[in-house]
Design a protein around this motif. Structure first.
Motif, PDB file in Angstrom:
ATOM      1  N   LEU A 180       0.831  -1.201   0.000  1.00  0.00           N
ATOM      2  CA  LEU A 180       0.000   0.000   0.000  1.00  0.00           C
ATOM      3  C   LEU A 180       0.867   1.253   0.000  1.00  0.00           C
ATOM      4  O   LEU A 180       0.508   2.264  -0.619  1.00  0.00           O
ATOM      5  CB  LEU A 180      -0.914  -0.010   1.222  1.00  0.00           C
ATOM      6  N   TYR A 181       2.013   1.211   0.679  1.00  0.00           N
ATOM      7  CA  TYR A 181       2.945   2.339   0.636  1.00  0.00           C
ATOM      8  C   TYR A 181       3.423   2.600  -0.792  1.00  0.00           C
ATOM      9  O   TYR A 181       3.521   3.757  -1.232  1.00  0.00           O
ATOM     10  CB  TYR A 181       4.177   2.059   1.509  1.00  0.00           C
ATOM     11  N   ALA A 182       3.728   1.509  -1.509  1.00  0.00           N
ATOM     12  CA  ALA A 182       4.327   1.647  -2.843  1.00  0.00           C
ATOM     13  C   ALA A 182       3.299   1.896  -3.937  1.00  0.00           C
ATOM     14  O   ALA A 182       3.671   2.235  -5.071  1.00  0.00           O
ATOM     15  CB  ALA A 182       5.124   0.385  -3.170  1.00  0.00           C
ATOM     16  N   ALA A 183       2.014   1.707  -3.642  1.00  0.00           N
ATOM     17  CA  ALA A 183       0.981   1.873  -4.670  1.00  0.00           C
ATOM     18  C   ALA A 183       0.856   3.351  -5.058  1.00  0.00           C
ATOM     19  O   ALA A 183       0.757   4.223  -4.201  1.00  0.00           O
ATOM     20  CB  ALA A 183      -0.347   1.340  -4.162  1.00  0.00           C
ATOM     21  N   THR A 184       0.852   3.603  -6.359  1.00  0.00           N
ATOM     22  CA  THR A 184       0.754   4.984  -6.859  1.00  0.00           C
ATOM     23  C   THR A 184      -0.583   5.271  -7.552  1.00  0.00           C
ATOM     24  O   THR A 184      -0.966   6.428  -7.687  1.00  0.00           O
ATOM     25  CB  THR A 184       1.891   5.257  -7.856  1.00  0.00           C
ATOM     26  N   SER A 185      -1.278   4.219  -7.968  1.00  0.00           N
ATOM     27  CA  SER A 185      -2.533   4.411  -8.708  1.00  0.00           C
ATOM     28  C   SER A 185      -3.755   4.249  -7.806  1.00  0.00           C
ATOM     29  O   SER A 185      -4.869   4.059  -8.316  1.00  0.00           O
ATOM     30  CB  SER A 185      -2.614   3.404  -9.865  1.00  0.00           C
ATOM     31  N   VAL A 186      -3.584   4.334  -6.516  1.00  0.00           N
ATOM     32  CA  VAL A 186      -4.689   4.162  -5.567  1.00  0.00           C
ATOM     33  C   VAL A 186      -5.138   5.530  -5.085  1.00  0.00           C
ATOM     34  O   VAL A 186      -4.313   6.376  -4.695  1.00  0.00           O
ATOM     35  CB  VAL A 186      -4.244   3.295  -4.369  1.00  0.00           C
ATOM     36  N   THR A 187      -6.431   5.760  -5.123  1.00  0.00           N
ATOM     37  CA  THR A 187      -6.959   7.037  -4.656  1.00  0.00           C
ATOM     38  C   THR A 187      -6.920   7.109  -3.125  1.00  0.00           C
ATOM     39  O   THR A 187      -6.725   6.100  -2.436  1.00  0.00           O
ATOM     40  CB  THR A 187      -8.403   7.226  -5.135  1.00  0.00           C
ATOM     41  N   ALA A 188      -7.122   8.323  -2.613  1.00  0.00           N
ATOM     42  CA  ALA A 188      -7.092   8.524  -1.162  1.00  0.00           C
ATOM     43  C   ALA A 188      -8.202   7.735  -0.474  1.00  0.00           C
ATOM     44  O   ALA A 188      -8.006   7.175   0.614  1.00  0.00           O
ATOM     45  CB  ALA A 188      -7.210  10.009  -0.836  1.00  0.00           C
ATOM     46  N   THR A 189      -9.368   7.677  -1.110  1.00  0.00           N
ATOM     47  CA  THR A 189     -10.485   6.932  -0.523  1.00  0.00           C
ATOM     48  C   THR A 189     -10.177   5.433  -0.474  1.00  0.00           C
ATOM     49  O   THR A 189     -10.418   4.753   0.543  1.00  0.00           O
ATOM     50  CB  THR A 189     -11.774   7.174  -1.319  1.00  0.00           C
ATOM     51  N   LEU A 240      -6.533   0.570   4.359  1.00  0.00           N
ATOM     52  CA  LEU A 240      -5.877   0.671   5.658  1.00  0.00           C
ATOM     53  C   LEU A 240      -6.825   0.273   6.786  1.00  0.00           C
ATOM     54  O   LEU A 240      -6.415  -0.387   7.753  1.00  0.00           O
ATOM     55  CB  LEU A 240      -5.356   2.099   5.863  1.00  0.00           C
ATOM     56  N   ASP A 241      -8.095   0.645   6.657  1.00  0.00           N
ATOM     57  CA  ASP A 241      -9.083   0.209   7.650  1.00  0.00           C
ATOM     58  C   ASP A 241      -9.192  -1.315   7.682  1.00  0.00           C
ATOM     59  O   ASP A 241      -9.312  -1.925   8.767  1.00  0.00           O
ATOM     60  CB  ASP A 241     -10.453   0.812   7.325  1.00  0.00           C
TER      61      ASP A 241
END
Length: 399
Positions: free
Chosen positions: A212-221, A227-228
């Motif tokens: 998840l840290y390295a993901a660049t194409s993931v939106t904030a939502t 993370l939840d």
């Protein structure tokens, strides 16, 4: 589900062995307990315990067989072997009673473990479960160790009971004792497997967080939602650790106590043979191999308890410190603070019994106690040898 997917595929064979040996009354693929299964389990338990007691009684009731079995044993060794017989039967009965009374909780624990995998697969479909590797690791390894233990124990019992006369009673004693002690050891390896199962889940949560840290194409939502989910999976894993402790902690403590008493007695027997300078024979080898299996089981239980605790601590620390990577999202900061507060009040660790930590320090406790008791027994042996060689003063008593 497909055949090679799920918790049942990993551990069904080990639980089937427990079922066939009469320790439990359920199967993983069919968790309901039927009257036929209860009758079968009770029959096996009565056969194991009754066969062992009957075989010993036959040996004691016949003068020739009793002479062949006990004449070569010293009084201290007779006491040690008698305590070993009583202890293994008591521990076996305790195992069966606890597994029966904790059956519903045990089944719920196994179902929740499978549910955790199902939820992770639904949230992260790209996760590739390697159930076949877990099955191979524990099934073939446990069966190999169990087969080795059966051969060693049967041979040792035949050698100890002097099967030159009363072969049938010797066979009954050897088979009953071997299967009773094998049941105790088998459940210990299942406990190790369950701890390793949870350890891998904590490691998976850490790996998903790094992705998840390295993901660049993931939106904030989406990042907030994932993370939840990781927080929820970590909490569920921590709760499963606590459930594992409460479900099998007492069984693990009873098994470890039996290992301690067993090793104390057998180490003394080896020391006695060495001090008497008896020639090396097959009994040395089988005693040593028998001890090696118990020592290996004890070490693996403590090591996996420590590794599970370490992976859980690392996972919780990594999730608590992930705020540095999401400073631009205030909602995530609030959730991280809630998770940190939860961690402060839910510090679950691997234990045996009620509150005894299961980690590497337990090895020191067991082996230190083992050394102390063996030293006392060896001192008693020296005193008995001195008493045989020369007359003791009248005011000296050996207890």
């Amino acid at each position: 589900k497909p055949k090679h997917v799920g918790f049942v595929y990993c551990y069904e064979s080990l639980y089937s062995l427990l079922f066939y040996w009469g320790a439990i009354t359920f199967r993983l693929h069919h968790l309901q307990t039927t009257p036929q299964r209860v009758i079968y389990a009770l029959s096996i338990r009565i056969f194991f315990i009754g066969g062992f007691v009957t075989g010993v009684y036959i040996k004691l009731s016949d003068a020739q067989m009793s002479q062949a079995m006990f004449s070569h044993l010293s009084p201290v060794v007779k006491i040690i072997f008698s305590w070993e017989c009583v202890c293994c039967i008591i521990t076996y009965i305790e195992y069966c009673l606890l597994l029966d009374t904790q059956r519903r909780r045990h089944i719920r624990l196994l179902a929740n473990m499978q549910l955790l995998d199902t939820q992770i697969s639904a949230a992260f479909p790209f996760v590739n479960w390697r159930y076949h590797r877990t099955r191979g690791k524990y099934w073939y390894g446990t069966v190999g160790i169990t087969f080795l233990y059966l051969v060693i124990t049967l041979t040792l019992m035949f050698d100890t009971t002097r099967c030159s006369c009363g072969f049938l009673s010797t066979l009954v004693i050897a088979c009953s004792y071997t299967l009773v002690t094998s049941t105790l050891g088998l459940f210990s390896f299942i406990h190790i497997g369950l701890m390793d199962y949870l350890r891998v889940r904590f490691r998976l949560v850490m790996k998903l967080l790094r992705q998840l840290y390295a993901a660049t194409s993931v939106t904030a939502t989406e990042r907030e939602l994932q993370l939840d989910l990781l927080f929820a999976f970590a909490k569920r894993g921590s709760w499963l650790v606590q459930e594992l402790n409460e479900t099998v902690g007492t069984l693990a403590a009873a098994g470890m106590f039996y290992d301690f008493t067993h090793m104390t007695g057998f180490v003394y027997v080896v020391c006695q043979k060495l001090l008497h300078q008896e020639p090396w024979d097959t009994q040395y080898a089988f005693l040593t191999l028998h001890l090696a299996v118990h020592i290996y089981k004890l070490i693996m239980t403590c090591v996996y308890g420590y590794i599970l605790q370490r992976e859980k601590r690392n996972c919780m620390h990594l999730l608590s410190a992930c705020g540095a990577h999401f400073k631009q999202i205030p909602q995530i900061q609030c959730r991280i603070e809630c998770f940190q507060h939860w961690c402060m009040h839910n510090k679950h660790t691997t234990t045996i019994g009620k509150k005894t930590p299961l980690n590497l320090s337990m090895l020191y406790v067991v082996f230190n106690g083992l050394a102390n008791y063996v030293i006392v027994l060896v001192q008693l042996l020296f005193q008995l040898q001195q008493k045989d060689k020369q007359s003791m003063p009248k005011d000296v008593e050996i207890i």
